[in-house]
Design a protein around this motif. Structure first.
Motif, short mmCIF file in Angstrom:
data_model
loop_
_atom_site.label_atom_id
_atom_site.label_comp_id
_atom_site.label_asym_id
_atom_site.label_seq_id
_atom_site.Cartn_x
_atom_site.Cartn_y
_atom_site.Cartn_z
N ARG A 43 40.50 -16.74 63.51
CA ARG A 43 41.85 -16.60 62.96
C ARG A 43 42.81 -16.69 64.13
NH1 ARG A 43 39.26 -11.76 62.64
NH2 ARG A 43 40.16 -9.99 63.71
N PRO A 44 44.06 -17.02 63.88
CA PRO A 44 45.02 -17.14 64.99
C PRO A 44 45.17 -15.81 65.74
CG PRO A 44 45.94 -18.02 62.95
CD PRO A 44 44.65 -17.35 62.59
N HIS A 45 45.28 -15.89 67.04
CA HIS A 45 45.46 -14.72 67.90
C HIS A 45 44.36 -13.69 67.69
CE1 HIS A 45 49.30 -16.57 68.63
NE2 HIS A 45 49.57 -16.51 67.35
N ASP A 46 43.16 -14.20 67.50
CA ASP A 46 41.98 -13.36 67.26
C ASP A 46 41.81 -12.36 68.41
OD1 ASP A 46 39.45 -12.35 66.66
OD2 ASP A 46 38.68 -14.30 66.03
N GLU A 99 40.98 -22.91 51.48
CA GLU A 99 41.83 -23.90 52.13
C GLU A 99 41.72 -23.61 53.62
OE1 GLU A 99 43.53 -26.31 50.64
OE2 GLU A 99 43.39 -25.63 48.56
N ASN A 100 41.59 -24.65 54.42
CA ASN A 100 41.42 -24.48 55.85
C ASN A 100 42.45 -25.30 56.62
OD1 ASN A 100 38.27 -25.14 54.75
ND2 ASN A 100 38.65 -23.14 55.61
N LEU A 101 42.90 -24.77 57.73
CA LEU A 101 43.64 -25.52 58.73
C LEU A 101 42.97 -25.23 60.06
CD1 LEU A 101 45.99 -27.27 59.71
CD2 LEU A 101 47.31 -25.17 59.97
N TRP A 102 42.55 -26.28 60.72
CA TRP A 102 41.88 -26.13 62.02
C TRP A 102 42.72 -26.79 63.09
CZ3 TRP A 102 36.17 -27.96 60.89
CH2 TRP A 102 35.55 -27.05 60.00
N VAL A 103 42.83 -26.15 64.22
CA VAL A 103 43.45 -26.72 65.40
C VAL A 103 42.34 -26.82 66.44
CG1 VAL A 103 45.22 -26.43 67.17
CG2 VAL A 103 45.68 -25.72 64.80
N VAL A 104 42.04 -28.05 66.85
CA VAL A 104 40.92 -28.31 67.74
C VAL A 104 41.45 -29.00 68.99
CG1 VAL A 104 38.64 -29.36 67.96
CG2 VAL A 104 39.48 -28.69 65.69
N ARG A 105 41.30 -28.34 70.14
CA ARG A 105 41.71 -28.94 71.41
C ARG A 105 40.47 -29.54 72.07
NH1 ARG A 105 42.19 -26.64 76.45
NH2 ARG A 105 42.16 -24.58 75.50
N MET A 106 40.49 -30.85 72.23
CA MET A 106 39.34 -31.59 72.73
C MET A 106 39.39 -31.73 74.25
SD MET A 106 38.11 -32.26 69.71
CE MET A 106 36.73 -33.31 70.10
N ALA A 113 37.35 -27.65 73.49
CA ALA A 113 37.60 -26.62 74.49
C ALA A 113 38.19 -25.38 73.82
CB ALA A 113 38.54 -27.15 75.56
N ALA A 114 38.84 -25.59 72.68
CA ALA A 114 39.41 -24.48 71.92
C ALA A 114 39.42 -24.86 70.45
CB ALA A 114 40.83 -24.16 72.39
N PHE A 115 39.15 -23.87 69.61
CA PHE A 115 39.10 -24.07 68.16
C PHE A 115 39.73 -22.84 67.52
CE2 PHE A 115 37.13 -23.30 64.07
CZ PHE A 115 37.07 -24.55 63.48
N THR A 116 40.71 -23.06 66.67
CA THR A 116 41.32 -21.96 65.91
C THR A 116 41.35 -22.37 64.46
OG1 THR A 116 42.74 -21.41 67.79
CG2 THR A 116 43.36 -20.48 65.65
#
Length: 134
Positions: A43-46, A99-106, A113-116
């Motif tokens: 979750r954001p700001h986990d 419902e999902n929203l994923w932010v994936v930094r490749m 490198a990061a997944f939220t």
């Protein structure tokens, strides 16, 4: 956001590998998705994110979904540099849908490198905008 970014070149293959890892629960499939120092936030700001490939793998397996218990569809909303924005729907055979929203930094090799993730249970009521008569 534009499609001519590093993330755009990697995200489709990464999503295929993610779903394969989700279905297999094989540690090598899970770990192969992430850089050695990746951060996975459920979750954001986990306050307790999963850190590093080994911890991500271990915690994924501790919370795993069994093969065949779910389905997932997704679409790429856009990219910005190394970051991809993915919208998805997860449907569990014997449970809720999300419902999902994923932010994936490749990174440059096609690993995350990061997944939220943001997720919320889908409403069981009428679709948004539906007017009930009566």
């Amino acid at each position: 956001m534009t499609e001519s970014t590093m993330a755009a070149g990697h995200i489709a293959a990464w999503m295929e590998r993610y779903q394969a890892a989700w279905a297999s629960n094989r540690p090598e499939d899970i770990g192969g998705l992430f850089t050695g120092d990746a951060v996975y936030e459920t979750r954001p700001h986990d306050p307790d994110p999963w850190r590093g490939r080994q911890e991500i793998t271990d915690r994924w397996l501790a919370a795993r979904d069994e093969p065949g218990a779910w389905s997932f569809t997704w679409e790429l909303l856009g990219t910005d540099g190394a970051t991809a924005f993915v919208q998805g729907v997860t449907v569990y055979v014997e449970g809720p849908s999300y419902e999902n929203l994923w932010v994936v930094r490749m990174d440059g090799s096609g690993r995350a490198a990061a997944f939220t993730e943001w997720f919320m249970e889908r409403s069981k009521g009428p679709a948004p905008g539906t007017q009930l008569l009566g």
